[in-house]
Design a protein around this motif. Structure first.
Motif, PDB file in Angstrom:
ATOM      1  N   VAL A 229      -2.747 -25.305  62.923  1.00  0.00           N
ATOM      2  CA  VAL A 229      -3.906 -25.590  63.677  1.00  0.00           C
ATOM      3  C   VAL A 229      -4.394 -25.226  65.028  1.00  0.00           C
ATOM      4  O   VAL A 229      -5.496 -24.678  65.333  1.00  0.00           O
ATOM      5  CB  VAL A 229      -4.027 -27.225  63.681  1.00  0.00           C
ATOM      6  CG1 VAL A 229      -5.255 -27.620  64.508  1.00  0.00           C
ATOM      7  CG2 VAL A 229      -4.156 -27.918  62.314  1.00  0.00           C
ATOM      8  N   ILE A 230      -3.097 -25.152  65.814  1.00  0.00           N
ATOM      9  CA  ILE A 230      -3.522 -24.445  67.081  1.00  0.00           C
ATOM     10  C   ILE A 230      -3.849 -22.928  66.987  1.00  0.00           C
ATOM     11  O   ILE A 230      -4.736 -22.312  67.785  1.00  0.00           O
ATOM     12  CB  ILE A 230      -1.880 -24.610  67.943  1.00  0.00           C
ATOM     13  CG1 ILE A 230      -1.911 -26.159  68.252  1.00  0.00           C
ATOM     14  CG2 ILE A 230      -2.195 -23.755  69.283  1.00  0.00           C
ATOM     15  CD1 ILE A 230      -0.521 -26.233  69.025  1.00  0.00           C
ATOM     16  N   ALA A 231      -3.240 -22.299  66.040  1.00  0.00           N
ATOM     17  CA  ALA A 231      -3.364 -20.842  65.869  1.00  0.00           C
ATOM     18  C   ALA A 231      -4.900 -20.727  65.396  1.00  0.00           C
ATOM     19  O   ALA A 231      -5.395 -19.659  65.715  1.00  0.00           O
ATOM     20  CB  ALA A 231      -2.350 -20.196  64.740  1.00  0.00           C
ATOM     21  N   LEU A 232      -5.292 -21.697  64.309  1.00  0.00           N
ATOM     22  CA  LEU A 232      -6.632 -21.499  64.137  1.00  0.00           C
ATOM     23  C   LEU A 232      -7.655 -21.546  65.091  1.00  0.00           C
ATOM     24  O   LEU A 232      -8.721 -20.790  65.040  1.00  0.00           O
ATOM     25  CB  LEU A 232      -6.986 -22.983  63.134  1.00  0.00           C
ATOM     26  CG  LEU A 232      -6.712 -22.843  61.682  1.00  0.00           C
ATOM     27  CD1 LEU A 232      -7.083 -24.261  60.909  1.00  0.00           C
ATOM     28  CD2 LEU A 232      -7.440 -21.702  61.147  1.00  0.00           C
ATOM     29  N   ARG A 233      -7.563 -22.598  66.170  1.00  0.00           N
ATOM     30  CA  ARG A 233      -8.437 -22.394  67.437  1.00  0.00           C
ATOM     31  C   ARG A 233      -8.544 -20.873  67.734  1.00  0.00           C
ATOM     32  O   ARG A 233      -9.688 -20.540  68.409  1.00  0.00           O
ATOM     33  CB  ARG A 233      -8.011 -23.243  68.405  1.00  0.00           C
ATOM     34  CG  ARG A 233      -7.739 -24.647  67.922  1.00  0.00           C
ATOM     35  CD  ARG A 233      -7.189 -25.305  69.235  1.00  0.00           C
ATOM     36  NE  ARG A 233      -6.817 -26.861  68.929  1.00  0.00           N
ATOM     37  CZ  ARG A 233      -5.910 -27.508  69.750  1.00  0.00           C
ATOM     38  NH1 ARG A 233      -5.458 -27.043  70.791  1.00  0.00           N
ATOM     39  NH2 ARG A 233      -5.678 -28.726  69.293  1.00  0.00           N
ATOM     40  N   GLU A 234      -7.564 -20.074  68.070  1.00  0.00           N
ATOM     41  CA  GLU A 234      -7.522 -18.848  68.570  1.00  0.00           C
ATOM     42  C   GLU A 234      -7.758 -17.833  67.844  1.00  0.00           C
ATOM     43  O   GLU A 234      -8.285 -16.706  68.332  1.00  0.00           O
ATOM     44  CB  GLU A 234      -6.185 -18.613  69.478  1.00  0.00           C
ATOM     45  CG  GLU A 234      -5.828 -19.843  70.270  1.00  0.00           C
ATOM     46  CD  GLU A 234      -4.722 -19.612  71.243  1.00  0.00           C
ATOM     47  OE1 GLU A 234      -4.462 -18.410  71.525  1.00  0.00           O
ATOM     48  OE2 GLU A 234      -4.048 -20.724  71.629  1.00  0.00           O
ATOM     49  N   LEU A 235      -7.390 -17.792  66.537  1.00  0.00           N
ATOM     50  CA  LEU A 235      -7.508 -16.722  65.610  1.00  0.00           C
ATOM     51  C   LEU A 235      -8.555 -16.645  64.454  1.00  0.00           C
ATOM     52  O   LEU A 235      -8.946 -15.674  63.974  1.00  0.00           O
ATOM     53  CB  LEU A 235      -6.279 -16.271  65.127  1.00  0.00           C
ATOM     54  CG  LEU A 235      -4.856 -16.177  65.688  1.00  0.00           C
ATOM     55  CD1 LEU A 235      -3.829 -16.163  64.826  1.00  0.00           C
ATOM     56  CD2 LEU A 235      -5.180 -14.750  66.464  1.00  0.00           C
ATOM     57  N   GLY A 236      -9.274 -17.868  64.236  1.00  0.00           N
ATOM     58  CA  GLY A 236     -10.022 -18.101  63.136  1.00  0.00           C
ATOM     59  C   GLY A 236      -9.211 -18.162  61.765  1.00  0.00           C
ATOM     60  O   GLY A 236      -8.136 -18.111  61.778  1.00  0.00           O
ATOM     61  N   THR A 237      -9.704 -18.654  60.860  1.00  0.00           N
ATOM     62  CA  THR A 237      -9.239 -19.003  59.730  1.00  0.00           C
ATOM     63  C   THR A 237      -8.553 -17.781  58.784  1.00  0.00           C
ATOM     64  O   THR A 237      -7.441 -18.055  58.449  1.00  0.00           O
ATOM     65  CB  THR A 237     -10.164 -19.747  58.554  1.00  0.00           C
ATOM     66  OG1 THR A 237     -10.949 -20.773  59.452  1.00  0.00           O
ATOM     67  CG2 THR A 237      -9.373 -20.372  57.584  1.00  0.00           C
ATOM     68  N   ALA A 238      -9.174 -17.002  58.684  1.00  0.00           N
ATOM     69  CA  ALA A 238      -8.765 -15.475  57.708  1.00  0.00           C
ATOM     70  C   ALA A 238      -7.694 -14.916  58.401  1.00  0.00           C
ATOM     71  O   ALA A 238      -6.452 -14.870  57.593  1.00  0.00           O
ATOM     72  CB  ALA A 238      -9.989 -14.732  57.661  1.00  0.00           C
ATOM     73  N   ARG A 239      -7.579 -14.791  59.630  1.00  0.00           N
ATOM     74  CA  ARG A 239      -6.331 -14.190  60.357  1.00  0.00           C
ATOM     75  C   ARG A 239      -5.182 -15.104  60.313  1.00  0.00           C
ATOM     76  O   ARG A 239      -4.082 -14.691  60.076  1.00  0.00           O
ATOM     77  CB  ARG A 239      -6.910 -13.609  61.705  1.00  0.00           C
ATOM     78  CG  ARG A 239      -7.677 -12.576  61.715  1.00  0.00           C
ATOM     79  CD  ARG A 239      -8.555 -12.512  63.048  1.00  0.00           C
ATOM     80  NE  ARG A 239      -9.375 -11.331  63.228  1.00  0.00           N
ATOM     81  CZ  ARG A 239     -10.756 -11.231  62.454  1.00  0.00           C
ATOM     82  NH1 ARG A 239     -10.951 -12.516  61.894  1.00  0.00           N
ATOM     83  NH2 ARG A 239     -11.362 -10.168  62.571  1.00  0.00           N
TER      84      ARG A 239
END
Length: 346
Positions: A229-239
């Motif tokens: 979830v933390i990564a989602l904030r910064e990278l977006g869903t696809a990445r």
């Protein structure tokens, strides 16, 4: 780079849970194991959340807004309840090798939904990186001669679609406390899966097996989801989904440690393809003039170029910090990912 490391760590934890699940499935039914995994995740994260609250360190971002509840509920139903149920139905018709192959569709479907439905930008380099990671993942699970049963295959494709929907819906609430999101999912999905297992005649295992399953779930499903979830904030869903697709590589690596066996050429080719995909994503430089529309939300932040705001409360100057804040319209140019501040059309 921080978000990339978090996404890869999430994949490593989730991938490592698979060999452990294979061991535990010898004594537990699939639904019982899924229930204990999710329950261990919810209880473990809940305990940390309570301990953090007692110490006065609970961030203000964990309070979900009313408009976000449907997104969180949809993600929980799709990824925590429907996904596992469809997977178990598929496993009753399809062999393990074919199942593993089909499960690699999750990353592809996650990216497709993000690109087509939610209009995340996709550059040629990102697309090629995704292709390399997916091909590598497929090579890890491919076993010639594995039969495919159409009905079971459809169930597993449905499970992948549910998890892809889950990933994209979770993106909508990713500004909230990641631990609260993962905790809610675990505390809802765990009891539901356990109820299904008990209804079908399963019984709770002995204390040591129960503890092993719940601890595995805490790490592989709970902590992993927090990092995701933390990564989602910064990278977006696809990445983020692309990086998470390296989970099979982590699972295979742990399997080789548990059951030592010299990997064949396909393993090394797959590892090289995944490394190539990650490299293509890491070297991405997406920059153009873009306009930020008015936005009000809550998340952990520093006073960077996107957070030039005043405080309506006594501010000690500590960073990063969490509080509700507003973003006024601004137009500028810089390199960026489709994070929570850059979900604009191109």
């Amino acid at each position: 780079m921080r978000a990339v490391i978090l996404a890869l760590a999430a994949a490593a934890l989730f991938g490592a849970a698979t060999p452990v699940a294979k061991v535990l499935l010898g004594t537990l039914s699939p639904f019982m194991l899924a229930g204990l995994f999710y329950l261990g995740s919810g209880i473990g994260l809940g305990a940390i959340f309570i301990a953090r609250s007692l110490r006065g360190r609970t961030p203000r971002e964990h309070v979900f807004r009313a408009a976000e509840i449907p997104w969180l509920l949809g993600a929980t139903i799709a990824g925590g309840i429907a996904g596992p149920a469809l997977l178990m139905l598929g496993l009753s018709h399809v062999g393990a090798a074919t199942s593993s192959l089909l499960l690699n569709l999750e990353g592809v479907l996650t990216a497709v939904i993000a690109w087509v439905v939610f209009r995340e930008n996709v550059d040629t380099q990102v697309f090629l990186g995704m292709v390399a990671i997916v091909i590598g993942s497929v090579m890890l699970s491919w076993q010639p001669g594995a039969a495919m049963v159409p009905v079971g295959a459809l169930y597993i494709v449905g499970a992948c679609l549910c998890w892809a929907i889950d990933n994209n819906l979770t993106r909508k609430v990713s500004t909230n406390d990641a631990m609260a999101i993962a905790c809610v999912k675990g505390l809802v999905a765990g009891p539901v899966n356990l109820s299904i297992a008990l209804f079908n005649g399963a019984s709770l295992p002995d204390a040591s097996t129960l503890l092993a399953a719940m601890l595995t779930g805490f790490a592989g499903y709970g902590v992993s989801l927090v990092l995701f979830v933390i990564a989602l904030r910064e990278l977006g869903t696809a990445r983020t989904g692309a990086y998470f697709s390296v989970a099979p590589l982590c699972g295979v690596a742990l399997s080789l440690a548990i059951w030592p066996e010299l990997p064949g050429p396909s393993f090394w080719i797959a590892a090289a393809l995944m490394a190539l995909g990650i490299w293509l994503h890491v070297r991405e430089r997406h920059a153009h003039s873009h306009t930020h529309e008015y936005l009000a939300h809550t998340h952990r932040h520093r006073h960077d170029e996107h957070h030039r705001h005043e405080h309506d409360f006594p501010y000690s100057g500590d960073e990063p910090h969490t509080h509700p804040h507003e973003h006024l319209p601004i137009t500028h140019t810089h390199a960026h990912f489709p994070d929570i501040h850059h979900r604009h059309r191109h």
